[in-house]
Design a protein around this motif. Structure first.
Motif, mmCIF file in Angstrom:
data_model
loop_
_atom_site.group_PDB
_atom_site.id
_atom_site.type_symbol
_atom_site.label_atom_id
_atom_site.label_comp_id
_atom_site.label_asym_id
_atom_site.label_seq_id
_atom_site.Cartn_x
_atom_site.Cartn_y
_atom_site.Cartn_z
ATOM 1 N N ALA A 72 0.841 -1.196 0.000
ATOM 2 C CA ALA A 72 0.000 0.000 0.000
ATOM 3 C C ALA A 72 0.877 1.247 0.000
ATOM 4 C CB ALA A 72 -0.921 0.004 1.210
ATOM 5 N N LYS A 73 1.963 1.212 0.779
ATOM 6 C CA LYS A 73 2.874 2.338 0.820
ATOM 7 C C LYS A 73 3.533 2.537 -0.541
ATOM 8 C CE LYS A 73 5.189 2.597 4.648
ATOM 9 N NZ LYS A 73 6.213 2.382 5.687
ATOM 10 N N LEU A 74 3.877 1.435 -1.197
ATOM 11 C CA LEU A 74 4.486 1.510 -2.521
ATOM 12 C C LEU A 74 3.524 2.129 -3.517
ATOM 13 C CD1 LEU A 74 6.892 0.702 -4.391
ATOM 14 C CD2 LEU A 74 5.698 -1.450 -4.750
ATOM 15 N N SER A 75 2.274 1.725 -3.509
ATOM 16 C CA SER A 75 1.319 2.264 -4.475
ATOM 17 C C SER A 75 1.020 3.732 -4.194
ATOM 18 C CB SER A 75 0.040 1.438 -4.480
ATOM 19 O OG SER A 75 -0.605 1.530 -3.240
ATOM 20 N N LYS A 76 0.986 4.157 -2.921
ATOM 21 C CA LYS A 76 0.764 5.564 -2.603
ATOM 22 C C LYS A 76 1.935 6.412 -3.090
ATOM 23 C CE LYS A 76 -2.268 5.187 1.399
ATOM 24 N NZ LYS A 76 -2.398 5.416 2.834
ATOM 25 N N ARG A 77 3.144 5.919 -2.882
ATOM 26 C CA ARG A 77 4.315 6.660 -3.345
ATOM 27 C C ARG A 77 4.342 6.744 -4.857
ATOM 28 N NH1 ARG A 77 9.208 4.360 0.377
ATOM 29 N NH2 ARG A 77 8.703 5.537 2.239
ATOM 30 N N LEU A 78 4.044 5.631 -5.498
ATOM 31 C CA LEU A 78 4.038 5.620 -6.952
ATOM 32 C C LEU A 78 3.000 6.598 -7.482
ATOM 33 C CD1 LEU A 78 5.195 4.337 -9.500
ATOM 34 C CD2 LEU A 78 3.460 2.560 -9.305
ATOM 35 N N LEU A 79 1.834 6.624 -6.892
ATOM 36 C CA LEU A 79 0.787 7.559 -7.308
ATOM 37 C C LEU A 79 1.229 9.008 -7.097
ATOM 38 C CD1 LEU A 79 -2.122 7.884 -8.339
ATOM 39 C CD2 LEU A 79 -2.853 7.839 -5.951
ATOM 40 N N PHE A 80 1.865 9.279 -5.975
ATOM 41 C CA PHE A 80 2.364 10.626 -5.705
ATOM 42 C C PHE A 80 3.382 11.054 -6.755
ATOM 43 C CE2 PHE A 80 5.827 13.154 -3.857
ATOM 44 C CZ PHE A 80 5.144 14.329 -3.607
ATOM 45 N N TYR A 81 4.367 10.198 -7.008
ATOM 46 C CA TYR A 81 5.411 10.548 -7.973
ATOM 47 C C TYR A 81 4.848 10.705 -9.378
ATOM 48 C CZ TYR A 81 9.024 9.726 -4.483
ATOM 49 O OH TYR A 81 9.817 9.793 -3.381
ATOM 50 N N LEU A 82 3.955 9.828 -9.760
ATOM 51 C CA LEU A 82 3.388 9.925 -11.104
ATOM 52 C C LEU A 82 2.522 11.170 -11.261
ATOM 53 C CD1 LEU A 82 2.489 6.223 -11.921
ATOM 54 C CD2 LEU A 82 4.316 7.603 -12.900
ATOM 55 N N SER A 83 1.733 11.512 -10.233
ATOM 56 C CA SER A 83 0.913 12.720 -10.330
ATOM 57 C C SER A 83 1.790 13.965 -10.369
ATOM 58 C CB SER A 83 -0.080 12.791 -9.184
ATOM 59 O OG SER A 83 0.590 12.866 -7.951
ATOM 60 N N PHE A 84 2.849 13.971 -9.595
ATOM 61 C CA PHE A 84 3.791 15.086 -9.606
ATOM 62 C C PHE A 84 4.435 15.229 -10.984
ATOM 63 C CE2 PHE A 84 7.656 17.302 -8.049
ATOM 64 C CZ PHE A 84 7.034 18.298 -7.318
ATOM 65 N N LEU A 85 4.867 14.104 -11.539
ATOM 66 C CA LEU A 85 5.498 14.102 -12.852
ATOM 67 C C LEU A 85 4.534 14.575 -13.936
ATOM 68 C CD1 LEU A 85 7.896 13.300 -14.702
ATOM 69 C CD2 LEU A 85 6.892 11.026 -14.792
ATOM 70 N N PHE A 86 3.325 14.055 -13.961
ATOM 71 C CA PHE A 86 2.356 14.448 -14.976
ATOM 72 C C PHE A 86 1.931 15.905 -14.820
ATOM 73 C CE2 PHE A 86 1.427 9.791 -15.457
ATOM 74 C CZ PHE A 86 1.967 9.709 -16.731
ATOM 75 N N GLY A 87 1.903 16.386 -13.590
ATOM 76 C CA GLY A 87 1.610 17.794 -13.375
ATOM 77 C C GLY A 87 2.657 18.682 -14.025
ATOM 78 N N PHE A 88 3.928 18.331 -13.841
ATOM 79 C CA PHE A 88 4.994 19.092 -14.486
ATOM 80 C C PHE A 88 4.977 18.933 -15.998
ATOM 81 C CE2 PHE A 88 7.579 19.336 -10.446
ATOM 82 C CZ PHE A 88 7.450 20.716 -10.336
ATOM 83 N N LEU A 89 4.759 17.717 -16.457
ATOM 84 C CA LEU A 89 4.739 17.497 -17.900
ATOM 85 C C LEU A 89 3.574 18.230 -18.563
ATOM 86 C CD1 LEU A 89 5.743 13.737 -18.199
ATOM 87 C CD2 LEU A 89 7.126 15.752 -18.708
ATOM 88 N N PHE A 90 2.475 18.382 -17.852
ATOM 89 C CA PHE A 90 1.336 19.109 -18.400
ATOM 90 C C PHE A 90 1.669 20.596 -18.559
ATOM 91 C CE2 PHE A 90 -2.648 21.496 -17.749
ATOM 92 C CZ PHE A 90 -3.350 21.026 -18.854
ATOM 93 N N LEU A 91 2.436 21.150 -17.621
ATOM 94 C CA LEU A 91 2.814 22.553 -17.676
ATOM 95 C C LEU A 91 3.918 22.834 -18.690
ATOM 96 C CD1 LEU A 91 2.893 23.474 -13.889
ATOM 97 C CD2 LEU A 91 1.176 24.138 -15.571
ATOM 98 N N LEU A 92 4.684 21.836 -19.037
ATOM 99 C CA LEU A 92 5.851 22.016 -19.896
ATOM 100 C C LEU A 92 5.540 22.680 -21.235
ATOM 101 C CD1 LEU A 92 8.905 21.470 -19.967
ATOM 102 C CD2 LEU A 92 8.394 19.278 -21.029
ATOM 103 N N PRO A 93 4.562 22.237 -22.030
ATOM 104 C CA PRO A 93 4.357 22.860 -23.331
ATOM 105 C C PRO A 93 3.751 24.263 -23.264
ATOM 106 C CG PRO A 93 3.085 20.833 -23.144
ATOM 107 C CD PRO A 93 3.740 21.076 -21.853
ATOM 108 N N PHE A 94 3.145 24.652 -22.129
ATOM 109 C CA PHE A 94 2.446 25.925 -22.040
ATOM 110 C C PHE A 94 3.258 27.023 -21.364
ATOM 111 C CE2 PHE A 94 -0.832 22.580 -21.871
ATOM 112 C CZ PHE A 94 -1.436 22.851 -23.086
ATOM 113 N N SER A 95 4.530 26.795 -21.104
ATOM 114 C CA SER A 95 5.301 27.765 -20.348
ATOM 115 C C SER A 95 6.348 28.456 -21.213
ATOM 116 C CB SER A 95 5.959 27.082 -19.158
ATOM 117 O OG SER A 95 6.789 26.062 -19.613
ATOM 118 N N GLU A 96 6.945 29.504 -20.649
ATOM 119 C CA GLU A 96 8.021 30.219 -21.329
ATOM 120 C C GLU A 96 9.273 29.348 -21.340
ATOM 121 O OE1 GLU A 96 7.768 33.258 -22.765
ATOM 122 O OE2 GLU A 96 5.635 33.135 -22.301
ATOM 123 N N SER A 97 10.262 29.717 -22.123
ATOM 124 C CA SER A 97 11.455 28.873 -22.278
ATOM 125 C C SER A 97 12.245 28.743 -20.980
ATOM 126 C CB SER A 97 12.343 29.407 -23.386
ATOM 127 O OG SER A 97 12.777 30.720 -23.055
#
Length: 136
Positions: A72-97
């Motif tokens: 359960a701890k592994l899946s919570k951590r994995l979910l946290f890291y993946l959501s953090f990563l996708f949040g950044f990746l979502f912002l990547l194309p819409f930001s300044e250089s």
């Protein structure tokens, strides 16, 4: 629960006196008393003998079993890291250089930290699996 409490509980569950357990392990009764009262900790050789005596693995004797909590701890951590990563990746194309470079840097840091954390958890699971396999 401490190691001493575990040793005492197992000894009483198996209806053994301190003298009998001490004789089986080749130590004095005072040594068993010191272990049970957490004044001293058994050496690894004696921990192995105790685990054989009570037919437990060392991780069970030391309460290192995860009982599903590690997954359960592994899946919570994995979910946290993946959501953090996708949040950044979502912002990547819409930001300044310059902001894009910063986001890319933080994304790389998160990937490295997530990989390290997940590798450490996976190593722990492999060690637990290997100790259970050796028991049989």
């Amino acid at each position: 629960m401490t190691i001493g409490n575990t040793i005492k509980q197992l000894r009483l569950t198996h209806n053994l006196s301190q003298e009998v357990l001490a004789e089986q392990l080749g130590v004095s009764r005072q040594t068993i008393s010191n272990w049970e009262n957490d004044r001293t900790v058994p050496a690894l050789d004696y921990m192995k003998k105790l685990s054989e005596e009570y037919q437990l693995s060392l991780d069970q004797l030391l309460h290192l079993e995860t009982n599903g909590r590690g997954k359960a701890k592994l899946s919570k951590r994995l979910l946290f890291y993946l959501s953090f990563l996708f949040g950044f990746l979502f912002l990547l194309p819409f930001s300044e250089s310059s902001l894009s470079a910063l986001v890319l840097f933080f994304t790389a840091v998160v990937i490295v930290l997530a990989s390290w954390d997940l590798a450490r958890l996976l190593f722990k699971e492999v060690v637990l699996w290997h100790s259970r396999r050796k028991k049989f």
